[in-house]
Structure formats: C-alpha cells, structure tokens
Design a protein around this motif. Sequence first.
Motif, PDB file in Angstrom:
ATOM      1  N   ILE A 172      50.474  18.782  34.819  1.00 41.50           N
ATOM      2  CA  ILE A 172      49.364  19.625  35.294  1.00 41.50           C
ATOM      3  C   ILE A 172      48.813  19.048  36.588  1.00 41.50           C
ATOM      4  O   ILE A 172      48.537  17.855  36.671  1.00 41.50           O
ATOM      5  N   VAL A 173      48.619  19.904  37.579  1.00 36.73           N
ATOM      6  CA  VAL A 173      47.913  19.487  38.791  1.00 36.73           C
ATOM      7  C   VAL A 173      46.548  20.163  38.808  1.00 36.73           C
ATOM      8  O   VAL A 173      46.425  21.367  38.608  1.00 36.73           O
ATOM      9  N   GLU A 174      45.521  19.335  38.998  1.00 32.58           N
ATOM     10  CA  GLU A 174      44.146  19.814  39.168  1.00 32.58           C
ATOM     11  C   GLU A 174      43.585  19.211  40.451  1.00 32.58           C
ATOM     12  O   GLU A 174      43.753  18.016  40.705  1.00 32.58           O
ATOM     13  N   GLY A 175      42.937  20.053  41.255  1.00 31.63           N
ATOM     14  CA  GLY A 175      42.228  19.565  42.438  1.00 31.63           C
ATOM     15  C   GLY A 175      40.747  19.604  42.134  1.00 31.63           C
ATOM     16  O   GLY A 175      40.087  20.627  42.331  1.00 31.63           O
ATOM     17  N   ASN A 176      40.223  18.486  41.653  1.00 30.30           N
ATOM     18  CA  ASN A 176      38.891  18.504  41.038  1.00 30.30           C
ATOM     19  C   ASN A 176      37.836  17.737  41.820  1.00 30.30           C
ATOM     20  O   ASN A 176      36.845  17.281  41.256  1.00 30.30           O
ATOM     21  N   ASN A 177      38.023  17.597  43.127  1.00 30.45           N
ATOM     22  CA  ASN A 177      37.011  16.831  43.866  1.00 30.45           C
ATOM     23  C   ASN A 177      35.680  17.570  43.978  1.00 30.45           C
ATOM     24  O   ASN A 177      34.662  16.983  44.316  1.00 30.45           O
ATOM     25  N   GLU A 178      35.673  18.873  43.659  1.00 28.41           N
ATOM     26  CA  GLU A 178      34.420  19.635  43.630  1.00 28.41           C
ATOM     27  C   GLU A 178      33.967  19.921  42.199  1.00 28.41           C
ATOM     28  O   GLU A 178      32.992  20.642  41.983  1.00 28.41           O
ATOM     29  N   PHE A 179      34.714  19.445  41.207  1.00 32.12           N
ATOM     30  CA  PHE A 179      34.402  19.522  39.765  1.00 32.12           C
ATOM     31  C   PHE A 179      34.593  20.900  39.130  1.00 32.12           C
ATOM     32  O   PHE A 179      34.850  20.989  37.931  1.00 32.12           O
ATOM     33  N   TRP A 180      34.448  22.007  39.889  1.00 27.25           N
ATOM     34  CA  TRP A 180      34.496  23.310  39.241  1.00 27.25           C
ATOM     35  C   TRP A 180      35.872  23.720  38.722  1.00 27.25           C
ATOM     36  O   TRP A 180      35.945  24.440  37.708  1.00 27.25           O
ATOM     37  N   PRO A 181      37.014  23.316  39.346  1.00 31.60           N
ATOM     38  CA  PRO A 181      38.291  23.800  38.805  1.00 31.60           C
ATOM     39  C   PRO A 181      38.533  23.365  37.363  1.00 31.60           C
ATOM     40  O   PRO A 181      38.803  24.197  36.488  1.00 31.60           O
ATOM     41  N   LEU A 182      38.418  22.069  37.095  1.00 35.93           N
ATOM     42  CA  LEU A 182      38.540  21.596  35.718  1.00 35.93           C
ATOM     43  C   LEU A 182      37.330  22.026  34.903  1.00 35.93           C
ATOM     44  O   LEU A 182      37.446  22.353  33.712  1.00 35.93           O
ATOM     45  N   GLY A 183      36.153  22.056  35.531  1.00 35.65           N
ATOM     46  CA  GLY A 183      34.929  22.389  34.816  1.00 35.65           C
ATOM     47  C   GLY A 183      34.955  23.773  34.205  1.00 35.65           C
ATOM     48  O   GLY A 183      34.518  23.978  33.065  1.00 35.65           O
ATOM     49  N   ASN A 184      35.456  24.756  34.951  1.00 38.99           N
ATOM     50  CA  ASN A 184      35.567  26.105  34.397  1.00 38.99           C
ATOM     51  C   ASN A 184      36.484  26.128  33.179  1.00 38.99           C
ATOM     52  O   ASN A 184      36.177  26.764  32.161  1.00 38.99           O
ATOM     53  N   TRP A 185      37.620  25.456  33.310  1.00 37.90           N
ATOM     54  CA  TRP A 185      38.567  25.406  32.188  1.00 37.90           C
ATOM     55  C   TRP A 185      37.928  24.695  30.997  1.00 37.90           C
ATOM     56  O   TRP A 185      38.030  25.152  29.858  1.00 37.90           O
ATOM     57  N   ALA A 186      37.241  23.591  31.261  1.00 40.56           N
ATOM     58  CA  ALA A 186      36.563  22.865  30.186  1.00 40.56           C
ATOM     59  C   ALA A 186      35.500  23.737  29.509  1.00 40.56           C
ATOM     60  O   ALA A 186      35.289  23.670  28.295  1.00 40.56           O
ATOM     61  N   GLY A 187      34.821  24.568  30.318  1.00 44.99           N
ATOM     62  CA  GLY A 187      33.834  25.479  29.754  1.00 44.99           C
ATOM     63  C   GLY A 187      34.468  26.463  28.783  1.00 44.99           C
ATOM     64  O   GLY A 187      33.908  26.772  27.726  1.00 44.99           O
ATOM     65  N   HIS A 188      35.650  26.954  29.137  1.00 47.88           N
ATOM     66  CA  HIS A 188      36.354  27.879  28.240  1.00 47.88           C
ATOM     67  C   HIS A 188      36.826  27.156  26.972  1.00 47.88           C
ATOM     68  O   HIS A 188      36.685  27.667  25.863  1.00 47.88           O
ATOM     69  N   ILE A 189      37.364  25.961  27.148  1.00 50.86           N
ATOM     70  CA  ILE A 189      37.804  25.180  25.990  1.00 50.86           C
ATOM     71  C   ILE A 189      36.638  24.958  25.035  1.00 50.86           C
ATOM     72  O   ILE A 189      36.756  25.152  23.818  1.00 50.86           O
ATOM     73  N   ALA A 190      35.486  24.562  25.587  1.00 48.87           N
ATOM     74  CA  ALA A 190      34.305  24.332  24.741  1.00 48.87           C
ATOM     75  C   ALA A 190      33.859  25.614  24.052  1.00 48.87           C
ATOM     76  O   ALA A 190      33.469  25.601  22.874  1.00 48.87           O
ATOM     77  N   ALA A 191      33.930  26.735  24.764  1.00 47.23           N
ATOM     78  CA  ALA A 191      33.524  28.015  24.177  1.00 47.23           C
ATOM     79  C   ALA A 191      34.442  28.421  23.030  1.00 47.23           C
ATOM     80  O   ALA A 191      34.028  29.190  22.146  1.00 47.23           O
ATOM     81  N   MET A 192      35.675  27.907  23.014  1.00 44.16           N
ATOM     82  CA  MET A 192      36.626  28.213  21.952  1.00 44.16           C
ATOM     83  C   MET A 192      36.502  27.260  20.761  1.00 44.16           C
ATOM     84  O   MET A 192      37.171  27.456  19.738  1.00 44.16           O
ATOM     85  N   VAL A 193      35.663  26.248  20.902  1.00 42.61           N
ATOM     86  CA  VAL A 193      35.498  25.234  19.856  1.00 42.61           C
ATOM     87  C   VAL A 193      34.080  25.240  19.280  1.00 42.61           C
ATOM     88  O   VAL A 193      33.882  25.215  18.061  1.00 42.61           O
ATOM     89  N   VAL A 194      33.087  25.258  20.153  1.00 42.77           N
ATOM     90  CA  VAL A 194      31.677  25.153  19.749  1.00 42.77           C
ATOM     91  C   VAL A 194      31.191  26.516  19.241  1.00 42.77           C
ATOM     92  O   VAL A 194      31.520  27.544  19.829  1.00 42.77           O
TER      93      VAL A 194
END
Length: 409
Positions: A172-194
Amino acid sequence: MLLLSTAAMAQTEVRFTHSITGGASREALDSIIADFQAANPDIKIKEIVFDDDQYSNQGLITQLKSNEVPDIFFEWAGFPVQRDVAAGYAYDLTEAMAADGWKDSFSPAVWTDGAGTMVDGKPYLVPLSLDLTNTIWYNKKIFAEHNLTPPKSWDEFVALNKTLAEAGETPIVEGNNEFWPLGNWAGHIAAMVVPPDAYIAAFKQEAPFNTPEFEKALNLLVGLHDVGAFNKDMQALGADPAMATFFQEGAVMHPIGSWLVSETANLADEGFEYGQFNTPVIDPGHPLANSVIGTITGLVVHKNAPHPAEAIKFLKFLTSEASQIKWAESGQMSPVQGVSDKAKLDEQTQAMLALMSGASGIVPPPDNKYPVPVAEAFYQAAAFAASGEKSAKDALVWLDETLAAMGKQ
C-alpha cells in the motif's frame, strides 16, 4: 476599433477559484468554460487554481478573506459549508434554485438533510460531483502475478498484504504528510467498527475516543503496519506523489478517492490496468458493514461576489445536462439526473456508481461532517497507529488529551 474596445471593456470577469489542476476533469472543465464564454462573450471566467493541499490549507481561506473575493469557490459539503455560511462567505441560492427548475434537475439525494449542501433548509452549495472519498485501487497485473483476488473480509485483506510484503512488493502506498488521505480511510474503518451513536458522540466531543471499540479500529491499522503493508515514507510523502507511485507500479494498492480516475491519462503508462474494491467487511453484524465513505463536492457563490448574477448563470451552464455529460465522461460522478444514463462512462466510474448504489450507507469524511480541528486530531492519532509511532491505546489517550486541551469546537 472604438466599438471593439468598448465591447472588451464591457466584459464582466467572474473569478472562479478551485483545485482542479489537471487530468481529464480539468480538460472537461476548460472545455465547458470555453463553451460558456463562446455563448456569453460578455462574460469571462477567470480561474484561480491551487493544488489540493494548498487549496485546503491556505489557498481558499486566503481568497475568501482577501479584498478581491472570488465570485465562485470550490467547496466540500457538510461542515465546510456550515462554516462558510456562519462566516458570511456563502450566498443563499434559494431564489436561483427555484428558477427554471434548476434545483429539480439534481438527484433528490443531494438535498437531503445529511447531504450537507443546505443550511437551515436553504441551498448554498451547487453540487458538482458525487465523490467516493476512499476506495482501494489495485494493480491488476501484480495481483495476477501473485494469484490474488480482491478480499472479501478484513482478515483476507491483512493476509493479502502479508503475501505481497513477503514477496518484496510495497503493498500500500499512502501520501500522508497532510494526514487526510489515511485519516479519511481510518474514519471509515472506525465507522465500520464503532457503534454509530458512540462514533458520532466522540466526534462531537460528547464522549471519549479512548474506548475499546475505537481501539479495535486503530489496531486494524497497527495490524497492517505489522505485516509491512505501508510505504516507509508514508508520513513524509504527499498525496499527489503517492498517486504517481501507484500508477508507476511502485506499490500494488492505493486507498484514495474517485478523483484518481481523472488522473489516469496524466500519470499512468498506456496499458496500465487497475481495479478497485471497497474496504473489506470487518464486522458482518455492524449496520455499516457494507458502507462506503463519500461526500458531495460543489461550488459556492460568495456572499459578497462582485457579479452574483453572472456567477449563477455560469453555474447553471456548468450543471446543464450537456455540460455534465462532458464532466461525467472525464471520470466524475455527476449529481444531475439522467446524466449517468446518457454519458459514455469508463469502467471505473461505472464500478464506483455501482458500489455507491449498493452500499448499506454512506459515511461522510470526518472533516466534512464534524469540526475540522477534531477530525484533524483524529487523523493524526490514526497516523500514529499506522506508522507504528504509538500503540492504538496510546494514540487514543493522546487524542483525548489533545481535544481536552483544545476545548469544545
């Protein structure tokens, strides 16, 4: 000569600021603008363009606060629109939308309470695209070389990443120096768990993030890190270079949004074959197990626009069926009714439309739905977990402490 000079001087300049810098979508937009100017020679559209990161960080707010405000600006639905209205930057489009059936030309879904295009029942955002904020793009050739198929469950996804890493690939390649690319995905992952109520309460600062459910969500990212899923320069790499890395086969998968499609011609070699799959099911019993993460993006007329009538005239042209067919054929998902049936859509856009239509729910990106400082703090906590810098537990402790110091947003 005098007549020509008088006509030129009478031309109205509409300032339009956005972050569509290249690719098929920029070509489509430029073509639509050219068509509009040909049909309306008394109006010139002046584009003020920033790249994505610059636009969201400084470009837009600088423009909105300047002495020469844009007539039209690009914006994301949800919290950003609410913020624009509260700050006095957004023009009430109620009267304009009621004229000539403009509002009815859009899909009814874009005007629902949760869509984020309206504030207090009044429309402020002209919908331009339905954006799938995150899907997992993958290189079909490399998948075939390793006898891999898109995973159906999170466990299969982790195993797939482990297989690729052990074979010497960057999974997997992520360009996360602005935090939002991984952050959006993490938000979806959390929404599928919490549980949904707990998820919403945490982002509204009505409940803590440091809970077993959020810890489980961030531990999924830790698990990917532990099998070598992510590129080592994830925290330093930008979003655009990460996309280029994927297209140049420097990584097998790239979790990012629907806008990737419009960049294919610019960044991919001829013959590059890729597909996509949604974040795999984590908990089959969760109400959002088969959800997608998505939003609406569009255009706002500035409340103090020098030329609101001309700006609205352009926006009606831009969202007409003929213009939107061009827009959709550039790889965008149009919110205008009937366009997807008439446009010649590429394979990827068709697949994204199918994914969205078959989803059990649409989760908005945290920074579109909730206060941006809260979302950004969550994004950084997710980055800590995915990079191995902190455990999931420690990242959540840091997050709650950061929000407590920040105060209610």
